[in-house]
Scaffold this motif. Structure first.
Motif, PDB file in Angstrom:
ATOM      1  N   LYS A  71       3.089 -16.700  31.058  1.00 20.42           N
ATOM      2  CA  LYS A  71       2.590 -16.058  32.274  1.00 20.42           C
ATOM      3  C   LYS A  71       1.330 -16.787  32.711  1.00 20.42           C
ATOM      4  CE  LYS A  71       4.380 -11.414  31.636  1.00 20.42           C
ATOM      5  NZ  LYS A  71       4.146 -10.197  30.905  1.00 20.42           N
ATOM      6  N   GLY A  72       1.392 -17.380  33.889  1.00 18.59           N
ATOM      7  CA  GLY A  72       0.233 -18.096  34.414  1.00 18.59           C
ATOM      8  C   GLY A  72      -0.207 -19.176  33.453  1.00 18.59           C
ATOM      9  N   LEU A  73      -1.514 -19.213  33.191  1.00 15.08           N
ATOM     10  CA  LEU A  73      -2.074 -20.261  32.343  1.00 15.08           C
ATOM     11  C   LEU A  73      -2.219 -19.801  30.886  1.00 15.08           C
ATOM     12  CD1 LEU A  73      -4.784 -21.324  34.897  1.00 15.08           C
ATOM     13  CD2 LEU A  73      -2.779 -22.671  34.283  1.00 15.08           C
ATOM     14  N   ALA A  74      -1.742 -18.599  30.618  1.00 15.44           N
ATOM     15  CA  ALA A  74      -1.857 -18.079  29.250  1.00 15.44           C
ATOM     16  C   ALA A  74      -0.976 -18.870  28.290  1.00 15.44           C
ATOM     17  CB  ALA A  74      -1.448 -16.612  29.246  1.00 15.44           C
ATOM     18  N   GLY A 266      12.444 -16.023  53.381  1.00 14.03           N
ATOM     19  CA  GLY A 266      11.576 -15.866  52.210  1.00 14.03           C
ATOM     20  C   GLY A 266      12.118 -14.807  51.255  1.00 14.03           C
ATOM     21  N   ARG A 282      10.648 -17.783  42.946  1.00 11.99           N
ATOM     22  CA  ARG A 282       9.569 -16.794  43.053  1.00 11.99           C
ATOM     23  C   ARG A 282       8.943 -16.517  41.690  1.00 11.99           C
ATOM     24  NH1 ARG A 282       9.462 -11.415  42.699  1.00 11.99           N
ATOM     25  NH2 ARG A 282      11.718 -11.129  42.689  1.00 11.99           N
ATOM     26  N   MET A 285       7.398 -20.174  40.457  1.00 12.07           N
ATOM     27  CA  MET A 285       6.366 -20.866  41.217  1.00 12.07           C
ATOM     28  C   MET A 285       5.335 -19.960  41.876  1.00 12.07           C
ATOM     29  SD  MET A 285       7.126 -23.777  40.332  1.00 12.07           S
ATOM     30  CE  MET A 285       5.706 -24.507  41.109  1.00 12.07           C
ATOM     31  N   THR A 286       5.705 -18.748  42.237  1.00  8.75           N
ATOM     32  CA  THR A 286       4.668 -17.892  42.827  1.00  8.75           C
ATOM     33  C   THR A 286       4.099 -16.925  41.781  1.00  8.75           C
ATOM     34  OG1 THR A 286       6.148 -16.197  43.703  1.00  8.75           O
ATOM     35  CG2 THR A 286       5.722 -18.056  45.124  1.00  8.75           C
ATOM     36  N   GLN A 287       4.977 -16.385  40.916  1.00  8.38           N
ATOM     37  CA  GLN A 287       4.452 -15.535  39.841  1.00  8.38           C
ATOM     38  C   GLN A 287       4.017 -16.381  38.643  1.00  8.38           C
ATOM     39  OE1 GLN A 287       4.149 -12.376  40.496  1.00  8.38           O
ATOM     40  NE2 GLN A 287       5.280 -12.541  42.401  1.00  8.38           N
ATOM     41  N   PHE A 288       4.513 -17.589  38.596  1.00  2.78           N
ATOM     42  CA  PHE A 288       4.257 -18.523  37.491  1.00  2.78           C
ATOM     43  C   PHE A 288       4.647 -17.928  36.132  1.00  2.78           C
ATOM     44  CE2 PHE A 288       2.225 -22.336  35.811  1.00  2.78           C
ATOM     45  CZ  PHE A 288       2.559 -23.211  36.829  1.00  2.78           C
ATOM     46  N   LYS A 289       5.758 -17.187  36.134  1.00  5.86           N
ATOM     47  CA  LYS A 289       6.328 -16.719  34.862  1.00  5.86           C
ATOM     48  C   LYS A 289       7.408 -17.733  34.499  1.00  5.86           C
ATOM     49  CE  LYS A 289       7.323 -12.264  35.072  1.00  5.86           C
ATOM     50  NZ  LYS A 289       7.844 -11.091  35.796  1.00  5.86           N
TER      51      LYS A 289
ATOM     52  N   GLU B 105      -7.837 -15.439  35.325  1.00  9.57           N
ATOM     53  CA  GLU B 105      -6.815 -16.224  34.601  1.00  9.57           C
ATOM     54  C   GLU B 105      -7.383 -17.589  34.198  1.00  9.57           C
ATOM     55  OE1 GLU B 105      -3.056 -16.279  36.722  1.00  9.57           O
ATOM     56  OE2 GLU B 105      -2.529 -18.183  35.770  1.00  9.57           O
ATOM     57  N   TYR B 198       5.659 -11.026  54.953  1.00  7.19           N
ATOM     58  CA  TYR B 198       5.170 -11.289  53.598  1.00  7.19           C
ATOM     59  C   TYR B 198       4.131 -10.256  53.127  1.00  7.19           C
ATOM     60  CZ  TYR B 198       7.617 -15.703  54.047  1.00  7.19           C
ATOM     61  OH  TYR B 198       8.590 -16.640  54.224  1.00  7.19           O
TER      62      TYR B 198
END
Lengths: 320, 427
Positions: A71-74, A266, A282, A285-289, B105, B198
């Motif tokens: 998740k993200g940068l974790a 979208g 999604r 790239m947007t949630q970065f999971k 983060e 959005y």
């Protein structure tokens, strides 16, 4: 002195002397020969390396990532099949599966049926319909993003939208938000994707019809068959190989559809047009999971393989 | 003799070094050199403004060159591109950031360095108030230097439309609702434009939440210390429903298809009011060539009389300095520069306000001055959507789209229950 590669490949006696004026015969493959190896490896190594870097490595890395919770940068955490379990328990993902199915079947049925029908009609006047076929095929060459932006304006929600303006001629003041209404957004996308995709089935089916021996068609005429009967009983069945290829290509394209959805809706409204491909984007790239998105990618890959493998086996068997 | 001379020289050199070391960082910044890498994702007019800011910095620090690193895929939300760049090993000195949750983060991943020492040595207290420092802090440690902000509770309108309708900017909620009929009669069928494709449909809810429940409650909701099913959240949504039922807007399907409000609002004659970010000012001035305060203006969100009319939603952009940047001295100097008069003046020219006391607010256009004055006297809360975890914000936006389709009490309950269910797993 060593023989030439062609002589080696052909084997003794397979290549006739040019002095003798004899015809060059095609080499006969007789299994692997040690002397072929260097040249063969030299020729296929670049392809293998490129294929490995651009396809095999990303594929296996995606499968590997799908077993991690990222998740993200974790830091990544190993979760085994956890992402897959979550994925199939996720109502949003289940909804994207259904949307993908409708989108895939819808675009394939419409574009292939239309392409096939147009190919039948064009076959009766091949020369005269060449410009028409060319124009139809151009739509296949237009980038999905470009056609998406073009159709965004055609389907504008106000009266300035071309479609609303045309309908407005008959129904004054008509304005419908084709892409904002969850009941019409997916069908609008299916229509646009079918418009983009109709050129290829047209060309494939037309080529299949053109390959029907003239003698068969002439015999039918001689026997007094009408054009519609010829089309129904001869041209349509004999063009089926082209239709099968068109279905296969369209299915794969529709399953992986992303650009047109990204540009036009979208994934909305209210996730009404979110396919697995868009869900994957999604989440990744947007949630970065990344792990979760990779799991969705693997599911999509499996769906593509399920469709591809029987088709490839069938095509290979046909070739033999 | 020689030894004594040497000793004297050594003492002199030491004294000079000590004097230099104790000199203000501003003096040391004169000798800055090397490349400064900024992860910069703004495009269009904002990107152009940023180029001008950088050019001024390099003019003042000729030894420094600036390289912008543009993350991939910045359309819409730059966070994905920033994460990809950082994970890919890209080394940058400064990251431009506008999402507090994303700052957390970055901090948790060890990418950002605290700027408390710089705050003290550069004397940033004299330029930024404690409130702005708090905005850039996590658990008492400062990581963000806020350089611009926007009033997200300002309603944009086209002056000619209100004049034609014979109304002045409404001051109360009732006046606001009553203005819809007058605007419709004047030929503007959808007085409020809500671009709901959005995220922009959440803006109305967020200010209504502040105006009905206050900033403290909104902060607690953002941190999920109170549930989304709390009656106060429902009150805010019901106020939103009141507006929709009063005929503010186009059909839900039209709202759900609108992504870009500017052409809709400013080149068509359908709508009058828009609740959007202050970058609208830059877009209208620079992209559409409209005259600030003449062709368009703003008024602060009308008062509701619920005891929280002194609140406003704000957004901000800040600089985050990285732990692994190759040129930390230049990064520190740039952070100091960005809240100085030179940078503030450039931003003012483009229609952006600076929180710095060094900024000359008289350079701001009339619209930006209204916004600046409103924020100055308000209790502010950062945009809720930018404070929520990524998973939750997505669900929040989709659920509010469902609300737009049917703003009934039953839908409000369903929508809030769905957001709460997601919130339960998102933190």
């Amino acid at each position: 002195m060593a023989n030439s590669v062609a002589e080696q490949a052909a084997g003794p006696g397979e290549v006739s002397s040019s002095k003798g004026g004899a015809r060059l015969r095609l080499p006969v493959t007789r299994g692997w020969r040690l002397t072929d190896a260097p040249a063969a490896w030299l020729l296929i190594t670049p392809v293998i390396v490129l294929f490995g870097i651009s396809v095999v490595y990303p594929l296996f890395d995606t499968i590997r990532i799908s077993f991690f919770d990222i998740k993200g940068l974790a830091p990544a955490k190993w979760v085994g099949l956890g992402n897959y379990v979550t994925l199939f328990g996720d109502a949003t993902f289940r909804n994207t599966l259904l949307t993908t199915l409708i989108f895939t079947v819808g675009t394939t049925v419409i574009s292939v049926s239309l392409g096939w029908a147009l190919a039948m009609l064009c076959a009766f006047a091949p020369a005269q319909t060449t410009p028409f076929r060319g124009m139809m095929f151009v739509t296949f060459g237009i980038s999905e993003a470009v056609s998406g932006y073009m159709w965004l304006n055609i389907l504008r929600p106000d009266k300035a939208g071309l479609l609303n303006a045309v309908i407005g001629i008959f129904v004054p003041g008509y304005a419908h938000s084709w892409l904002g209404d969850p009941n019409t957004a997916l069908w609008a996308l299916i229509f646009v994707a079918s418009w983009s995709g109709v050129g290829l089935p047209l060309m494939l089916c037309f080529a299949a019809v053109q390959s029907i021996p003239r003698t068969v068609l002439e015999a039918a005429y001689m026997d007094g068959a009408k054009p519609f009967s010829i089309m129904r009983h001869i041209m349509m069945p004999l063009s089926l190989p082209g239709v099968r290829v068109a279905v296969f290509i369209n299915l794969l394209g529709a399953l992986r559809a992303f650009d047109i959805i990204y540009v036009m809706t979208g994934g909305g409204p209210v996730r009404a047009t979110e396919t697995v491909g868009y869900f994957m984007y999604r989440e990744s790239m947007t949630q970065f999971k990344l792990g979760y998105g990779a799991a969705a990618t693997v599911v999509l890959l499996v769906a593509v393989l399920v469709i591809s493998i029987p088709a490839i086996i069938q095509r290979t068997a046909g070739a033999k | 003799m020689f030894n004594r001379t040497m000793r004297r020289r050594t003492v002199l050199a030491g004294a000079m070094f000590a004097a230099l070391a104790s000199a203000s960082p501003m003096v040391l910044a004169q000798g800055l050199s090397g490349e400064l890498v900024i992860l910069q994702w703004q495009t269009g007019t904002d990107g152009q403004m940023w180029k001008e800011v950088e050019a001024k910095f390099t003019e003042l620090n000729p030894g420094v060159t600036i390289r912008e690193f543009p993350p991939a895929g910045t359309q819409g939300d730059a966070r994905g591109g920033i994460r990809t760049a950082v994970l890919g090993g890209e080394v940058v000195d400064i990251i431009i950031n506008t999402w507090p949750a994303f700052r957390a983060e970055l901090v948790n991943s060890g990418i950002l360095r605290p700027v408390d020492d710089q705050w003290k040595s550069f004397g940033w207290d004299s330029k930024l108030s404690q409130a702005w420092r708090d905005l850039g802090s996590i658990d008492g440690t400062t990581y963000g230097v806020t350089y611009t902000y926007g009033d997200r509770s300002a309603i944009w309108y086209k002056t000619s439309q209100l004049e034609k309708a014979g109304i002045t900017p409404p001051a109360t909620w009732d006046e606001f609702l009553a203005s819809f009929d007058k605007l419709k009669a004047a030929g503007y069928p959808a007085p409020v434009v809500i671009p709901a494709k959005y995220w922009a449909h959440t803006e109305w809810f967020e200010t209504l939440l502040l105006r009905t429940a206050g900033v403290d409650f909104a902060a607690e909701l953002a941190a999920h210390k109170v549930p989304w099913t709390d009656p106060k959240v429902k009150v805010a949504l019901m106020k939103y429903a009141e507006m929709l039922k009063a005929g503010c807007c186009a059909e839900p399907a039209t709202m759900l298809a609108i992504e870009q409000p500017y052409p809709t609002l400013y080149t068509s004659e359908d709508s009058s009011y828009l609740l959007f970010g202050m970058w609208t000012n830059s877009a209208l001035k620079n992209d559409l060539g409209l005259k600030e305060g003449v062709d368009y203006s703003i008024f602060q969100f009308p008062s509701l009389g619920a005891g929280f009319d002194d609140t406003a939603s704000v957004d901000a952009k800040e600089l985050n300095l990285t732990t692994n940047g190759a040129n930390p001295a230049a990064a520190d100097a740039f952070a100091d520069f960005i809240i100085g008069a030179d940078a503030a003046n450039i931003m003012a020219k483009y229609g952006y306000a600076s929180p710095s006391t060094a900024a000359d607010n008289s350079l701001l256009g009339s619209v930006q001055q209204i916004a600046t004055a409103a924020v100055a006297k308000a209790k502010v809360q950062f945009v809720l959507g930018d404070l929520l975890p990524g998973d939750l914000v997505d669900e929040y936006r989709v659920q509010l789209q469902k609300f737009l389709q049917d703003p009934s009490e039953a839908t409000v309950d369903t929508v809030l229950a769905a957001i709460e269910a997601k919130a339960a797993t998102a933190y």
